[in-house]
Write a protein that holds these residues in place. Structure first.
Motif, mmCIF file in Angstrom:
data_model
loop_
_atom_site.group_PDB
_atom_site.id
_atom_site.type_symbol
_atom_site.label_atom_id
_atom_site.label_comp_id
_atom_site.label_asym_id
_atom_site.label_seq_id
_atom_site.Cartn_x
_atom_site.Cartn_y
_atom_site.Cartn_z
ATOM 1 N N ILE A 62 1.919 1.725 -12.921
ATOM 2 C CA ILE A 62 2.414 0.374 -12.691
ATOM 3 C C ILE A 62 1.389 -0.380 -11.859
ATOM 4 C CG2 ILE A 62 4.278 -1.028 -11.718
ATOM 5 C CD1 ILE A 62 6.049 1.569 -11.955
ATOM 6 N N PRO A 63 0.716 -1.396 -12.407
ATOM 7 C CA PRO A 63 -0.277 -2.148 -11.634
ATOM 8 C C PRO A 63 0.383 -2.916 -10.493
ATOM 9 C CG PRO A 63 -0.495 -2.571 -14.006
ATOM 10 C CD PRO A 63 0.806 -1.870 -13.801
ATOM 11 N N VAL A 64 -0.334 -2.962 -9.372
ATOM 12 C CA VAL A 64 0.138 -3.675 -8.186
ATOM 13 C C VAL A 64 -1.002 -4.542 -7.673
ATOM 14 C CG1 VAL A 64 1.042 -3.468 -5.842
ATOM 15 C CG2 VAL A 64 1.658 -1.758 -7.573
ATOM 16 N N PRO A 65 -0.828 -5.877 -7.613
ATOM 17 C CA PRO A 65 -1.900 -6.724 -7.075
ATOM 18 C C PRO A 65 -2.208 -6.362 -5.626
ATOM 19 C CG PRO A 65 -0.211 -8.044 -8.182
ATOM 20 C CD PRO A 65 0.336 -6.669 -8.053
ATOM 21 N N ILE A 66 -3.485 -6.412 -5.284
ATOM 22 C CA ILE A 66 -3.879 -6.211 -3.891
ATOM 23 C C ILE A 66 -3.548 -7.486 -3.134
ATOM 24 C CG2 ILE A 66 -5.808 -5.854 -2.322
ATOM 25 C CD1 ILE A 66 -7.157 -4.224 -4.509
ATOM 26 N N GLY A 67 -2.706 -7.360 -2.119
ATOM 27 C CA GLY A 67 -2.269 -8.529 -1.363
ATOM 28 C C GLY A 67 -3.358 -9.009 -0.427
ATOM 29 N N LEU B 194 0.836 -1.192 0.000
ATOM 30 C CA LEU B 194 0.000 0.000 0.000
ATOM 31 C C LEU B 194 0.874 1.247 0.000
ATOM 32 C CD1 LEU B 194 -2.828 -0.946 2.535
ATOM 33 C CD2 LEU B 194 -2.843 -1.102 0.034
ATOM 34 N N PHE B 195 0.328 2.331 -0.507
ATOM 35 C CA PHE B 195 1.070 3.582 -0.625
ATOM 36 C C PHE B 195 0.073 4.724 -0.599
ATOM 37 C CE2 PHE B 195 0.398 1.251 -4.515
ATOM 38 C CZ PHE B 195 -0.329 2.114 -5.301
ATOM 39 N N ASP B 196 0.555 5.900 -0.281
ATOM 40 C CA ASP B 196 -0.287 7.087 -0.152
ATOM 41 C C ASP B 196 0.394 8.207 -0.920
ATOM 42 O OD1 ASP B 196 -1.938 9.158 0.636
ATOM 43 O OD2 ASP B 196 -1.837 8.704 2.779
ATOM 44 N N TYR B 197 -0.221 8.618 -2.014
ATOM 45 C CA TYR B 197 0.393 9.613 -2.892
ATOM 46 C C TYR B 197 -0.174 11.021 -2.726
ATOM 47 C CZ TYR B 197 2.743 6.046 -5.795
ATOM 48 O OH TYR B 197 3.559 5.039 -6.266
ATOM 49 N N HIS B 198 -1.208 11.183 -1.922
ATOM 50 C CA HIS B 198 -1.848 12.504 -1.811
ATOM 51 C C HIS B 198 -1.629 13.022 -0.397
ATOM 52 C CE1 HIS B 198 -5.528 15.135 -3.070
ATOM 53 N NE2 HIS B 198 -4.632 15.829 -2.375
ATOM 54 N N VAL C 47 -2.891 0.909 -8.635
ATOM 55 C CA VAL C 47 -1.897 1.386 -9.594
ATOM 56 C C VAL C 47 -0.996 2.390 -8.902
ATOM 57 C CG1 VAL C 47 -3.403 3.206 -10.518
ATOM 58 C CG2 VAL C 47 -1.523 2.342 -11.907
ATOM 59 N N ARG C 48 0.302 2.191 -9.045
ATOM 60 C CA ARG C 48 1.275 3.128 -8.520
ATOM 61 C C ARG C 48 1.926 3.866 -9.688
ATOM 62 N NH1 ARG C 48 6.389 0.464 -8.911
ATOM 63 N NH2 ARG C 48 7.315 2.153 -7.709
ATOM 64 N N PHE C 49 2.708 4.900 -9.386
ATOM 65 C CA PHE C 49 3.294 5.712 -10.448
ATOM 66 C C PHE C 49 4.771 5.967 -10.176
ATOM 67 C CE2 PHE C 49 -1.155 6.561 -11.026
ATOM 68 C CZ PHE C 49 -1.293 6.720 -12.395
ATOM 69 N N GLU C 50 5.514 6.002 -11.263
ATOM 70 C CA GLU C 50 6.930 6.337 -11.200
ATOM 71 C C GLU C 50 7.294 7.004 -12.515
ATOM 72 O OE1 GLU C 50 11.194 4.116 -10.245
ATOM 73 O OE2 GLU C 50 9.289 3.049 -9.963
ATOM 74 N N ARG C 51 7.806 8.247 -12.405
ATOM 75 C CA ARG C 51 8.146 9.038 -13.604
ATOM 76 C C ARG C 51 6.967 9.117 -14.571
ATOM 77 N NH1 ARG C 51 13.707 10.089 -14.331
ATOM 78 N NH2 ARG C 51 14.642 10.204 -12.261
ATOM 79 N N ARG C 52 5.779 9.275 -14.008
ATOM 80 C CA ARG C 52 4.529 9.447 -14.743
ATOM 81 C C ARG C 52 4.132 8.180 -15.516
ATOM 82 N NH1 ARG C 52 3.232 15.276 -16.981
ATOM 83 N NH2 ARG C 52 1.199 14.385 -16.449
#
Length: 264
Positions: A259-264, A2-6, A251-256
């Protein structure tokens, strides 16, 4: 993962805490990445909740300092960018000012003088029928999706922040925005910030999210944190909602790049 981009910084004038404190909290709650996305500077000062143009280098330096202190813990660089017709070239210019990991599109204004989520302007809600405000908001959201300026879109039904909604089924308000998001190939955030507001609901509503799922719109979780203890806020509820609707990836992002990430 999990990640938090906002998340925000004190440069937006209404957030508290250093980036290092946000990173510390992200690690405490078990996140695998953290992204900063303060409100974009605008060429003219028409509100008091964003950095000025001269402060953008300071914002970039803050995030770079957080990266240095975080070591191997990934820190992503973003901006939350208000979509306002007539300022598209300004946003294109901002897009060239740094190696962004993502640019978030958001709608706060339904006209140039009314940021609808601003508690100081609650009285303006009495000037228009709630149905008209919702129509204006989602029309702006659809235009934002079609602008080609952003990587994902923020708090899709922010218009409900103060708990003001039209009666009955809201599908007709959502439809054009969902179609525009899908046609543009964009992702949306599932934001727990609404749980901390009068709406007491995740952004977006389950019905909106169901429509997004049917159109194969990717999602990610966010907190819209304005203080360190809000990082990853109630992600258990957000994750439960997206799973219930049918999502099996974030979905995560790197350099715009998404990148899909399966939900664990």
């Amino acid at each position: 993962m999990l990640f938090d981009y906002h998340t925000h910084t004190p440069l937006c004038r209404h957030a508290v805490g250093s980036p290092a404190e946000y990173v510390r909290r992200a690690r405490e709650v078990g996140l695998g990445e953290l992204g900063f996305s303060d409100h974009n500077p605008m060429p003219t000062a028409f509100d008091d909740w964003r950095m000025g143009p001269e402060e953008l280098p300071g914002y970039l330096a803050l995030v770079e300092e957080a990266r240095s202190e975080a070591g191997e813990f990934p820190i992503r660089l973003g901006l939350e960018c208000d979509f306002l017709p007539g300022y598209e070239d300004h946003l294109r210019h901002l897009a060239q000012q740094a190696d962004w990991d993502y640019l978030i599109g958001s709608v706060h204004y339904v006209d140039p003088h009314w940021d609808i989520d601003n508690p100081a302007k609650l009285a303006k809600w009495e000037e228009k029928p709630v149905e008209e405000v919702w129509r204006l908001y989602f029309a702006a959201y659809a235009r934002m999706a079609g602008s080609g300026l952003f990587d994902f879109l923020a708090h899709p039904d922010l218009v409900k922040k103060f708990g003001r909604k039209p009666p009955g089924d809201l599908t007709s308000y959502y439809r054009d925005a969902v179609d525009a998001i899908a046609d543009a190939g964009l992702a949306i955030e599932v934001s727990t910030a609404g749980l901390r507001k009068e709406a007491r609901e995740i952004y977006p509503a389950k019905r909106f999210l169901e429509m997004a799922f049917r159109r194969h719109i990717p999602v990610l979780l966010s907190s819209d944190a304005h203080r360190p203890d809000e990082v990853g806020y109630r992600f258990d509820l957000a994750l439960g909602l997206v799973r219930e609707v049918g999502y099996r990836e974030l979905v995560r992002f790197e350099r715009r790049r998404p990148i899909p990430v399966p939900i664990g």
